[in-house]
Design an enzyme around this catalytic site. Structure first.
Site, short mmCIF file in Angstrom:
data_model
loop_
_atom_site.label_atom_id
_atom_site.label_comp_id
_atom_site.label_asym_id
_atom_site.label_seq_id
_atom_site.Cartn_x
_atom_site.Cartn_y
_atom_site.Cartn_z
CG ASP A 124 -2.00 -0.99 1.16
OD1 ASP A 124 -3.01 -0.59 0.39
OD2 ASP A 124 -1.88 -1.80 1.75
CG HIS A 164 -8.10 2.88 1.54
ND1 HIS A 164 -7.12 2.59 0.79
CD2 HIS A 164 -7.81 1.91 2.47
CE1 HIS A 164 -6.63 1.62 0.82
NE2 HIS A 164 -7.09 0.99 1.74
CG ASP A 172 -7.97 -2.08 8.25
OD1 ASP A 172 -7.62 -2.76 7.16
OD2 ASP A 172 -8.75 -1.29 8.03
CD GLU A 256 -12.22 -4.42 -0.91
OE1 GLU A 256 -11.82 -5.70 -0.70
OE2 GLU A 256 -13.27 -4.11 -0.01
CE LYS A 368 -7.54 -5.50 -3.08
NZ LYS A 368 -7.46 -5.58 -1.50
CB THR A 415 -11.28 -10.59 -2.22
OG1 THR A 415 -12.76 -10.12 -2.21
CG2 THR A 415 -10.81 -9.15 -2.38
CD GLU A 453 -6.07 -8.57 -3.27
OE1 GLU A 453 -6.73 -8.53 -2.13
OE2 GLU A 453 -5.47 -7.71 -4.11
CG LEU A 456 -11.16 -14.16 5.67
CD1 LEU A 456 -12.29 -15.12 6.47
CD2 LEU A 456 -11.36 -13.08 6.51
#
Length: 546
Positions: A124, A164, A172, A256, A368, A415, A453, A456
């Site tokens: 990121d 973001h 996070d 996203e 994404k 995802t 991706e 989890l």
């Protein structure tokens, strides 16, 4: 415990390439690291589509697609079949103050990933970090150090333009807010934040309702994002298309393309809640009124659905989302088309800006899309609707997204690739497998590349096998594994991961690695007692990189 890499078939000893972009003594790699040979500019003739073969340097572009070639040392690799695997770096790889976190351990971890056959890493690039000092003041230095480190390790980079905040969502682990000066503007004008029906504000991403308004010190959000990406391009122009092969453009919360309809912060939402519509800031409400007037139904523009329930509720607990609810009325169709259309237009505006900046650099654009798989088996698909995906039993909500990305030459990154239906709680009406199939079909119809991706953190055989099967069946252009941390380097987890990377490269043929690994990658992962060593080696820090 110390992670030790023994008997690797990949040599780490090679001389420093004098043609490297590293210009100072401080930049020179350690003697145990080999540098990939210079390939020159990989930029193609400027065209509307930005795609570049992800793993293929120009001199090998015509190679046959049947096998995987490794050159000696950490030289360039030509991927000839299968799916390249990238690994997400920790969210705080570059911290809030602009510093590269745990640099020595990170370098050792990158070398371990390279030895396992990983193609590259994703990171990121936080707006809240880079432009923290003020509008137009960009600090790229920590990211420049990371780019050089990846180059020395022979890895490629997927870099995310993260507009973001980090914090308040699933996974996070740190808090990185938007730039302070942007939050000051939001404080004086709260309608810059997404807002739900009860008036709760969400500061994690600027509302798309003010995309074209000069709310950020005289600039629009789109101009701010464009200036940010242009500065990034200018700073890293020597690496784009060679080391930096992909720019993933953040389009909403968690990067996203969606609304922040299911925020976990402060217990607002809990799985598998339906979430809430995020269209109640003054800019979104003005757009809704204008759309309703244009449709000849001014009364439809007064508010969003009044019976759509609350974040934690189930579809059948609401008048709007229940089986025979109002989600399928004429009014609801108008509202949902407007709500999802606003999101699509936002994505197109930001990607248009990104395309103008990165056109001709050789880097691929991607975006994404969230894998919202809960309540997928219901008629209304409530959780998808509140997130901005107008996907119901009667309507394909992913086809318009795929077509928009195709127009911009961007890869669709999706995802939840690791999930199986049978592993989901029955009461949540989940179907990640059917959802992935639908998105795959939408991507194929639009002729847009599909990448994936995991949603989890998983290390088990079931998850890895699911990804391998999906990658082979869907023809994924790449897969990015979430995430590099200490657990990944644990013995059993690491052996599973190395086997997974090999299976992806082999196009789906997966064989489990024995602990001594004498037949496959020739990579042995062992642990030494660091207490018996006078000094920790870089390899010893790989297992504790995050």
């Amino acid at each position: 415990m110390a992670l030790t890499l023994l008997r690797s078939s990949t040599s780490f000893l090679s001389p420093l390439d004098p043609s490297s972009k590293l210009h100072t003594a401080e930049d020179a790699p350690p003697c145990c690291v080999s540098l990939p040979p210079e390939t020159g500019s990989a930029a193609s003739t400027p065209t509307r589509r930005l795609r570049l073969a992800r793993a293929a340097p120009a001199e090998h572009a015509a190679a046959a697609p049947e096998e995987l070639l490794h050159r000696g040392g950490c030289g360039q690799r030509q991927r000839r079949r299968g799916t390249p695997v990238y690994v997400m770096l920790p969210l705080d790889t570059v911290g809030p103050g602009g510093q590269l976190s745990r640099a020595r351990a990170l370098a050792a971890s990158l070398m371990a990933l390279r030895s396992a056959g990983v193609e590259g890493v994703m990171v990121d690039v936080w707006w809240g970090v880079v432009e923290r000092e003020g509008p137009g003041h960009y600090d790229w230095e920590a990211y420049a150090e990371l780019v050089r480190m990846a180059e020395r390790a022979g890895l490629r980079l997927q870099m995310v333009m993260s507009f973001h905040q980090c914090g308040g969502n699933v996974g996070d682990t740190c808090n990185i807010p938007l730039p302070g000066w942007a939050l000051e503007e939001m404080s004086s004008n709260p309608d810059m934040a997404y807002t739900d029906r009860s008036g709760r504000r969400n500061p994690e991403y600027i509302s798309l309702g003010c995309d074209a308004l000069p709310v950020l010190k005289g600039r629009t959000p789109i101009q701010v994002y464009s200036d940010y990406m242009r500065s990034f391009r200018d700073r890293f122009s020597d690496y784009l298309g060679s080391v930096i092969v992909e720019i993933q453009v953040g389009l909403g919360p968690c990067g996203e393309l969606r609304y922040p309809s299911y925020p976990e912060a402060n217990g607002t939402w809990r799985f598998p809640g339906i979430g809430e519509f995020q269209c109640y800031d003054k800019y979104m409400r003005a757009a809704l009124r204008a759309a309703a007037e244009a449709a000849g139904h001014g009364e439809w523009g007064m508010n969003g659905p009044h019976d759509a329930g609350e974040y934690k509720q189930f579809p059948e607990e609401t008048g709007f989302f229940r089986r025979d609810g109002t989600w399928n009325t004429e009014y609801a169709r108008f509202f949902l088309e407007w709500y999802s259309g606003m999101l699509l237009e936002h994505g197109d505006r930001v990607l248009d800006a990104a395309e103008a900046v990165f056109l001709g650099t050789g880097a691929t654009l991607s975006a994404k899309v969230a894998g919202i798989h809960w309540h997928y088996r219901t008629r209304s698909h409530a959780a998808e609707l509140t997130a901005g995906y107008y996907n119901t039993r009667h309507r394909d909500g992913y086809a318009p997204i795929a077509r928009m990305l195709a127009r911009r030459g961007a890869v669709l990154n999706f995802t939840c690739m690791e999930m199986r239906d049978e592993q989901q709680p029955e009461h949540a009406n989940c179907s990640p497998e059917l959802l992935v199939q639908q998105v795959r079909a939408a991507a194929q119809a639009a002729r847009v590349e599909l990448a994936g991706e995991n949603a989890l953190e998983r290390y088990d055989e079931s998850a890895f096998s699911q990804v391998v099967g999906t990658a082979a069946g869907a023809g994924l252009s790449a897969f990015t594994y979430l995430r590099m941390n200490k657990r990944l380097f644990d013995g059993d987890n690491w052996r599973q991961f190395v086997s997974f990377v090999k299976a992806m490269a082999d196009g789906g043929e997966r064989a489990a690695l024995p602990s001594c690994d004498t037949e496959h990658s020739n990579l042995y992962v062992g642990f030494l007692d660091a207490a018996n060593e006078e000094k920790r080696a870089p390899e010893a820090e790989a297992a504790a990189a995050v």
